[in-house]
Design a protein around this motif. Structure first.
Motif, PDB file in Angstrom:
ATOM      1  N   ASN A 161      42.531 -58.316 -28.800  1.00  0.00           N
ATOM      2  CA  ASN A 161      43.673 -57.967 -27.904  1.00  0.00           C
ATOM      3  C   ASN A 161      44.321 -57.092 -27.946  1.00  0.00           C
ATOM      4  N   GLU A 162      43.960 -56.144 -28.178  1.00  0.00           N
ATOM      5  CA  GLU A 162      44.878 -54.614 -28.827  1.00  0.00           C
ATOM      6  C   GLU A 162      43.989 -53.761 -27.484  1.00  0.00           C
ATOM      7  N   VAL A 163      42.997 -54.047 -27.003  1.00  0.00           N
ATOM      8  CA  VAL A 163      42.017 -53.955 -26.101  1.00  0.00           C
ATOM      9  C   VAL A 163      42.448 -54.388 -24.668  1.00  0.00           C
ATOM     10  N   LEU A 164      42.569 -55.414 -24.942  1.00  0.00           N
ATOM     11  CA  LEU A 164      42.549 -55.947 -23.315  1.00  0.00           C
ATOM     12  C   LEU A 164      44.081 -56.084 -23.277  1.00  0.00           C
ATOM     13  N   ASP A 165      45.130 -56.053 -23.835  1.00  0.00           N
ATOM     14  CA  ASP A 165      46.455 -55.724 -23.877  1.00  0.00           C
ATOM     15  C   ASP A 165      46.674 -54.045 -23.372  1.00  0.00           C
ATOM     16  N   ARG A 166      45.219 -53.513 -22.828  1.00  0.00           N
ATOM     17  CA  ARG A 166      45.337 -52.158 -22.784  1.00  0.00           C
ATOM     18  C   ARG A 166      44.187 -52.340 -21.280  1.00  0.00           C
ATOM     19  N   ALA A 167      43.656 -53.242 -21.037  1.00  0.00           N
ATOM     20  CA  ALA A 167      43.722 -53.765 -19.355  1.00  0.00           C
ATOM     21  C   ALA A 167      44.196 -54.163 -19.081  1.00  0.00           C
ATOM     22  N   ILE A 168      45.273 -55.361 -19.290  1.00  0.00           N
ATOM     23  CA  ILE A 168      46.034 -55.679 -18.577  1.00  0.00           C
ATOM     24  C   ILE A 168      47.528 -54.388 -18.376  1.00  0.00           C
ATOM     25  N   HIS A 169      47.215 -53.501 -18.979  1.00  0.00           N
ATOM     26  CA  HIS A 169      48.508 -52.866 -18.783  1.00  0.00           C
ATOM     27  C   HIS A 169      47.758 -51.884 -17.122  1.00  0.00           C
ATOM     28  N   LEU A 170      46.472 -51.512 -17.666  1.00  0.00           N
ATOM     29  CA  LEU A 170      46.648 -50.597 -16.376  1.00  0.00           C
ATOM     30  C   LEU A 170      45.790 -51.742 -15.227  1.00  0.00           C
ATOM     31  N   PHE A 171      45.175 -52.654 -15.239  1.00  0.00           N
ATOM     32  CA  PHE A 171      45.201 -53.782 -14.294  1.00  0.00           C
ATOM     33  C   PHE A 171      46.771 -54.004 -13.099  1.00  0.00           C
ATOM     34  N   TRP A 172      47.656 -54.396 -14.269  1.00  0.00           N
ATOM     35  CA  TRP A 172      49.023 -54.511 -13.649  1.00  0.00           C
ATOM     36  C   TRP A 172      49.767 -52.939 -13.179  1.00  0.00           C
ATOM     37  N   VAL A 173      49.603 -51.488 -14.136  1.00  0.00           N
ATOM     38  CA  VAL A 173      49.732 -50.588 -12.445  1.00  0.00           C
ATOM     39  C   VAL A 173      48.979 -50.398 -11.761  1.00  0.00           C
ATOM     40  N   GLN A 174      48.011 -50.265 -11.653  1.00  0.00           N
ATOM     41  CA  GLN A 174      46.940 -49.855 -10.126  1.00  0.00           C
ATOM     42  C   GLN A 174      46.147 -51.458  -9.379  1.00  0.00           C
ATOM     43  N   GLY A 175      45.709 -52.707  -9.696  1.00  0.00           N
ATOM     44  CA  GLY A 175      45.718 -53.058  -9.531  1.00  0.00           C
ATOM     45  C   GLY A 175      43.937 -53.712  -9.574  1.00  0.00           C
ATOM     46  N   TYR A 176      43.201 -54.779  -9.611  1.00  0.00           N
ATOM     47  CA  TYR A 176      42.288 -54.847  -9.373  1.00  0.00           C
ATOM     48  C   TYR A 176      41.594 -53.916  -8.691  1.00  0.00           C
ATOM     49  N   GLU A 177      41.055 -54.180  -7.519  1.00  0.00           N
ATOM     50  CA  GLU A 177      41.091 -52.820  -6.649  1.00  0.00           C
ATOM     51  C   GLU A 177      40.790 -51.979  -7.083  1.00  0.00           C
ATOM     52  N   LYS A 178      41.710 -50.896  -7.329  1.00  0.00           N
ATOM     53  CA  LYS A 178      41.980 -49.610  -7.460  1.00  0.00           C
ATOM     54  C   LYS A 178      41.525 -49.108  -8.839  1.00  0.00           C
ATOM     55  N   THR A 179      41.134 -50.281  -9.720  1.00  0.00           N
ATOM     56  CA  THR A 179      40.618 -49.483 -11.484  1.00  0.00           C
ATOM     57  C   THR A 179      39.686 -49.761 -11.601  1.00  0.00           C
ATOM     58  N   LEU A 184      44.861 -62.069 -16.805  1.00  0.00           N
ATOM     59  CA  LEU A 184      45.483 -62.532 -16.922  1.00  0.00           C
ATOM     60  C   LEU A 184      45.991 -63.954 -17.583  1.00  0.00           C
ATOM     61  N   LYS A 185      44.833 -64.315 -17.987  1.00  0.00           N
ATOM     62  CA  LYS A 185      44.925 -65.426 -19.158  1.00  0.00           C
ATOM     63  C   LYS A 185      45.512 -65.439 -20.214  1.00  0.00           C
ATOM     64  N   ARG A 186      44.935 -64.331 -20.984  1.00  0.00           N
ATOM     65  CA  ARG A 186      46.537 -63.265 -22.067  1.00  0.00           C
ATOM     66  C   ARG A 186      47.891 -63.188 -22.077  1.00  0.00           C
ATOM     67  N   TYR A 187      47.702 -62.442 -20.416  1.00  0.00           N
ATOM     68  CA  TYR A 187      49.044 -62.324 -19.787  1.00  0.00           C
ATOM     69  C   TYR A 187      50.231 -63.369 -19.416  1.00  0.00           C
ATOM     70  N   GLN A 188      49.386 -65.343 -19.310  1.00  0.00           N
ATOM     71  CA  GLN A 188      49.917 -66.043 -19.234  1.00  0.00           C
ATOM     72  C   GLN A 188      50.129 -66.647 -20.769  1.00  0.00           C
ATOM     73  N   ALA A 189      49.346 -66.256 -21.215  1.00  0.00           N
ATOM     74  CA  ALA A 189      49.720 -67.043 -22.503  1.00  0.00           C
ATOM     75  C   ALA A 189      51.129 -66.321 -22.736  1.00  0.00           C
ATOM     76  N   ILE A 190      50.907 -65.156 -23.114  1.00  0.00           N
ATOM     77  CA  ILE A 190      52.135 -63.810 -23.670  1.00  0.00           C
ATOM     78  C   ILE A 190      53.330 -64.794 -22.301  1.00  0.00           C
ATOM     79  N   GLN A 191      53.181 -64.875 -21.635  1.00  0.00           N
ATOM     80  CA  GLN A 191      54.497 -65.059 -20.919  1.00  0.00           C
ATOM     81  C   GLN A 191      54.889 -67.177 -20.261  1.00  0.00           C
TER      82      GLN A 191
END
Length: 190
Positions: free
Chosen positions: A10-28, A59-66
């Motif tokens: 979950n720690e590394v998944l949270d880092r992926a969430i942050h990067l995808f969130w900031v840059q988007g899927y295509e730019k990452t 996306l699923k982890r982010y949704q679970a947190i929200q």
């Protein structure tokens, strides 16, 4: 002999969430994910699958947190109008998080290009609308919200306002403007 994982998923998944969130899927890129998550490329593939599978897991982890945040909000058992205000205001308070919403961003970026993302985002929106609908019904039963108003139409209206705010906060710097939108949105409740 298989190596054990030297990271907390979950720690590394949270880092992926942050990067995808900031840059988007295509730019990452995968290389950026490797560097930002701090794990080997092979570990990403072994644990999460390819980039798209990692994105969906994020996306699923982010949704679970929200969802957990929303449950905690509703469990406060404040007056419904106050809960709806808090629901809208949570969009403005993003300490340590990128502005906007990872799910909304993903829907905007990939909604027409990726059926899996589109279905996920639509399902997420429907769940939020159901939460809003149930809150509005409670508000009507307690007399806080005008019972002549259509609860389904109100849930759609609040969902639209919430999505709009989640988009606007990415560029808006005028907090008074955003607060005014929240006040106007709430005024429809009577």
């Amino acid at each position: 002999m298989a190596r054990h994982k030297e990271f907390e998923v979950n720690e590394v998944l949270d880092r992926a969430i942050h990067l995808f969130w900031v840059q988007g899927y295509e730019k990452t890129s995968m290389q950026e994910l490797v560097e930002y998550m701090g794990i080997h490329r092979r570990s990403i593939y072994d644990t999460f699958g390819d980039k798209h599978a990692l994105f969906m897991r994020a996306l699923k982890r982010y949704q679970a947190i929200q969802n957990k945040k929303m449950r905690l909000l509703v469990e406060k058992q404040d007056p419904v109008k106050e809960l709806l205000r808090l629901f809208l205001e949570t969009t403005l308070e993003k300490e340590g998080e990128p502005q906007g919403c990872f799910i909304v961003n993903s829907g905007v970026e990939l909604g027409i290009l990726d059926q899996e993302v589109s279905s996920f985002v639509e399902d997420s929106y429907l769940k939020t609308e159901k939460l809003l609908y149930n809150l509005i019904l409670v508000g009507q039963q307690t007399g806080e919200i005008d019972s002549k108003l259509d609860p389904e139409a109100l849930s759609h209206y609040f969902m639209n306002a919430w999505l709009g705010l989640r988009t606007m906060v990415k560029t808006a710097t005028n907090q008074e403007k955003l607060s005014g939108i929240i006040n106007t949105t709430l005024s429809i409740l009577g």
